[in-house]
Design an enzyme around this catalytic site. Structure first.
Site, PDB file in Angstrom:
ATOM      1  N   GLY A  16       0.808  -1.219   0.000  1.00 30.21           N
ATOM      2  CA  GLY A  16       0.000   0.000   0.000  1.00 30.21           C
ATOM      3  C   GLY A  16       0.836   1.262   0.000  1.00 30.21           C
ATOM      4  O   GLY A  16       1.659   1.463   0.879  1.00 30.21           O
ATOM      5  N   GLY A  18      -0.231   4.436   0.346  1.00 27.29           N
ATOM      6  CA  GLY A  18      -0.940   5.591   0.908  1.00 27.29           C
ATOM      7  C   GLY A  18      -0.021   6.343   1.870  1.00 27.29           C
ATOM      8  O   GLY A  18       1.198   6.210   1.815  1.00 27.29           O
ATOM      9  N   PHE A  19      -0.619   7.122   2.749  1.00 23.66           N
ATOM     10  CA  PHE A  19       0.192   7.936   3.654  1.00 23.66           C
ATOM     11  C   PHE A  19       1.104   7.088   4.542  1.00 23.66           C
ATOM     12  O   PHE A  19       2.271   7.409   4.738  1.00 23.66           O
ATOM     13  CB  PHE A  19      -0.705   8.822   4.516  1.00 23.66           C
ATOM     14  N   GLU A 175     -17.363  18.865   3.396  1.00 26.98           N
ATOM     15  CA  GLU A 175     -16.640  19.463   2.279  1.00 26.98           C
ATOM     16  C   GLU A 175     -17.414  19.313   0.970  1.00 26.98           C
ATOM     17  O   GLU A 175     -17.512  20.256   0.175  1.00 26.98           O
ATOM     18  CB  GLU A 175     -15.241  18.835   2.157  1.00 26.98           C
ATOM     19  N   ALA A 328      -4.919  11.323   7.732  1.00 23.96           N
ATOM     20  CA  ALA A 328      -3.549  11.270   7.230  1.00 23.96           C
ATOM     21  C   ALA A 328      -2.499  11.325   8.339  1.00 23.96           C
ATOM     22  O   ALA A 328      -1.518  10.566   8.309  1.00 23.96           O
ATOM     23  CB  ALA A 328      -3.333  12.419   6.239  1.00 23.96           C
ATOM     24  N   GLN A 329      -2.653  12.198   9.325  1.00 24.55           N
ATOM     25  CA  GLN A 329      -1.592  12.421  10.300  1.00 24.55           C
ATOM     26  C   GLN A 329      -1.163  11.152  11.051  1.00 24.55           C
ATOM     27  O   GLN A 329       0.030  10.841  11.093  1.00 24.55           O
ATOM     28  CB  GLN A 329      -1.985  13.540  11.282  1.00 24.55           C
TER      29      GLN A 329
END
Lengths: 453, 453
Positions: A16, A18-19, A175, A328-329
């Protein structure tokens, strides 16, 4: 492809990009390991801005960076484009569509998908937002709804085409609602002749008692007020009980209600990648209701000190009791931590300890408005919105994209324009066209549009 | 949708928002007419740069401008998103999927498709480049070929994956060949660990005796030399006799040959939109072999002075004997001319006469090289390339896109990067994934990648 070579260094396989995975690989740059990063996509996706692709403000490539490009200069990293289909934790192998890949250390961070809480039949009517393809599909649905309303003669159908529902009042739902309100009120203002896009009605449905439930209460109130100002109907404490092509059924303490709409967007629930189940079945690790693996204090699986699960796929409750949020963090910090841990072990040093640094929480609600909770300091409005812009711009993986996103944001801000609003992916082929021509009858009665305004 | 209104002004219906239709509508801005522009897409596509989307240099939205946005301020124009399925020229109606649309004047400019000269079975192996979807499909094929080569263990298959063939040596074929050479030699230089992308081999096949057959001979030679320098194998005077999943068969005076490749791009032939046939069958107009309608001196159809056919759909031979080429410039001029003609007729003035102004011919061949023929002055190399950049940048319909394209060109030029190289549109769903997991056996033998270089 080449003959098995003499094994020189321990191999870390990361599943993966991702982040979590991306940051683990980066942090392993100077470690005495060989890294294989396996992903089924050839790019890292900056998911926090995916809703802007779905609403036509940015192009897919602006928020994606090719994985090979990111790691082209990291000599100890090899990128493999493959689908992981299972694990053998005893033999230390990852099964992929391109063959088995042996590992010494395994990091699994394959992220999450949207979850319909057992109602997978809703998926066709209420697409979620996790991939580039999801985003262009939502973009197509949203702009097609306005297009169909323009030529629709039945007022009830036209009304349903101009109604939009968003299920889920978390950051993504808020959003999306803000962006849809912007589109209807500003971006499309002068574009249609038969309908007024500003008549579009946007409903945001949230089962909990407030929007942005992961934020402090005062910021939820601020967000709610902003949504009201944008003309979004917010229904908190409301469950969605049915979704079909004609709309959604909702239930609250006030009773049941039907909201006729042709466009429902799903921002309600997520579940871990199906690889979570595959991992769990390969060992004795427990998974929670969302399919996430319960991990140890160092993100390893119980009894498998060489297998780590990160990001949205893991449930980590060793700090503060509540599992770390699926944003994300934490993923970034987890990736870096596990890289440090592996390096420490290989160098014979003591294991580091994980401390999650909560850098704060940000959500934007349309143009010039956002809420921010930075280490207990709450603020909202224009300042929060600038902070949101800055933080997101800084984190985009690629300088080129930073430039392109900035250019487009400035442009969109000044002009209200959303020029990435292409309706793509559903064009009839020439064969379809030939079939239509052979019918040679109009599929709807003749229309005579009124003279232009 | 609204009740038929009292008809105030003559109505011009324009089918197709390409260069011809777009410019016709724009030029009708101050005419005493109502305009309905019908297109099946919601955007105007700047086709001359489509090859840059196909090769990952630009994003689709960078070369597309929403039609409604273009005409949002033109009060006498209404955009209709619909598929035209036929015509009744006696009743003066256009049949569409959204109903019949009556007209007083009809302009048909629905462009062209690629043509396989009767071998439509080649389409699946050799995609052409006409739409955004074509471009992202080609982009997926090109970058997937390198990805597959990276994990392929059979040397012959790997070789075929690194071989690329382009059929057709016109501007599109030459531009594609140049861009592919760039990708293999520069953009992907540091990206792979098992293959060297520079080993990719690109063959350009042209049936005529030179590339860029529509250019003066000295410029064809210049283009050929540039292609040679880029390492492209150019086969002129060579016919393609077969295409399948294993490669292409070619035949020249030297004999027959098989070129093993997994990626064939089609840039050889075009034919008019199937609407050409539909129009021809609705009247007595003649069509040529490419499906184009033979038009009168004023672009009307014989016996139908109120029906005009423009751009790639028409064959106009009243100037210089040879039909006008199927590129942007004639289409733009034709659109403006017919708008002027209609306006003149409505104002009781004399019909204007069409004079095609040949502004010149430009083609680019990879980085920093192009050929130009401007009113008989021939030049090539860096200066021609700058001219090419300038002319194309100027013609993009939208200032925002001009800015984005310029930014990306500058970036790509300085870094050799092509960050829009996303492989999209072919991701297995979670259901597919679950099926794979249930199999729980690797689909290929185990691989052990060699330690990184």
């Amino acid at each position: 492809m080449t003959a098995p070579a003499a094994k020189s260094r321990p191999r870390v396989v990361v599943v993966g990009g991702g982040f979590a995975g991306l940051n683990a690989v980066k942090a392993l740059k100077r470690s005495p390991v060989d890294v294989i990063l396996i992903d089924r996509r050839n790019f890292h996706l900056f998911q926090p801005l995916l809703y802007q692709v779905a609403t036509g403000g940015l192009s897919p490539a602006n928020i994606a960076a090719p994985l090979r490009w990111i790691f082209s200069r990291q000599q100890n990293c090899e990128v493999m484009l493959a689908e992981v289909v299972g694990f053998d934790l005893d033999l230390k192998r990852v099964h992929t569509t391109q063959g088995d890949v042996p590992y010494d250390y395994l990091i699994v961070a394959a992220g999450s998908r949207h979850s319909y809480f057992g109602r997978d039949d809703w998926a066709q009517f209420a697409p979620g937002l996790k991939t580039i393809e999801d985003a262009t599909d939502i973009r197509r649905r949203v702009y097609s709804a306005f297009e169909q309303a323009e030529t629709e003669s039945d007022p009830a159908v036209r009304r349903a085409l101009l109604n939009f529902a968003i299920v889920g009042g978390g950051p993504t739902g808020v959003e999306l609602a803000g962006a849809l309100a912007e589109i209807a009120r500003h971006s499309l203002k002068h574009d249609f002749r038969q309908i007024d896009p500003a008549e579009a009605s946007i409903t945001l449905v949230e089962a909990g008692n407030r929007v942005l439930g992961s934020f402090p209460e005062d910021l939820s109130k601020k967000a709610l007020a902003t949504l009201h100002n944008l003309g979004v109907h917010v229904r908190t404490g409301t469950m969605v009980t049915a979704i079909d092509q004609n709309g959604i059924e909702m239930k609250s303490t006030l009773g049941a209600e039907h909201w006729p709409t042709k466009t429902v967007l799903w921002a309600a629930g997520v579940k871990a990648s199906p690889l979570g189940k595959a991992l769990a079945s390969a060992c004795t690790a427990a998974i929670d209701r969302a399919g996430r693996l319960i991990v140890e204090k160092d993100f390893s699986l119980a009894g498998r000190p060489d297998v780590f699960v990160l990001g949205d796929m893991s449930s980590y409750s060793h700090q503060g009791g509540k599992p770390l949020p699926g944003v994300a963090q934490p993923a970034i910090q987890e990736g870096r931590f596990v890289a440090k841990l592996i390096t420490a072990r290989l160098r014979g040093k003591q294991d580091p300890t994980f401390h999650y640094k909560d850098l704060g929480n940000l959500a934007t609600i349309g143009r010039s408005a956002a809420v921010a909770d930075i280490k207990g300091v709450h603020f909202s409005g224009f300042l929060a919105w600038w902070l949101w812009l800055l933080v997101h711009l800084m984190h985009i993986a690629n300088f080129r994209n930073r430039l392109l996103v900035l250019t487009q944001w400035a442009w969109n801000y000044c002009t209200h324009d959303r020029s990435a609003r292409l309706i793509t992916g559903d064009v009839p082929s020439d064969d379809d066209l030939a079939a239509l021509q052979n019918l040679a009858i109009p599929t709807k009665p003749a229309i005579t549009p009124a003279p232009t305004k």
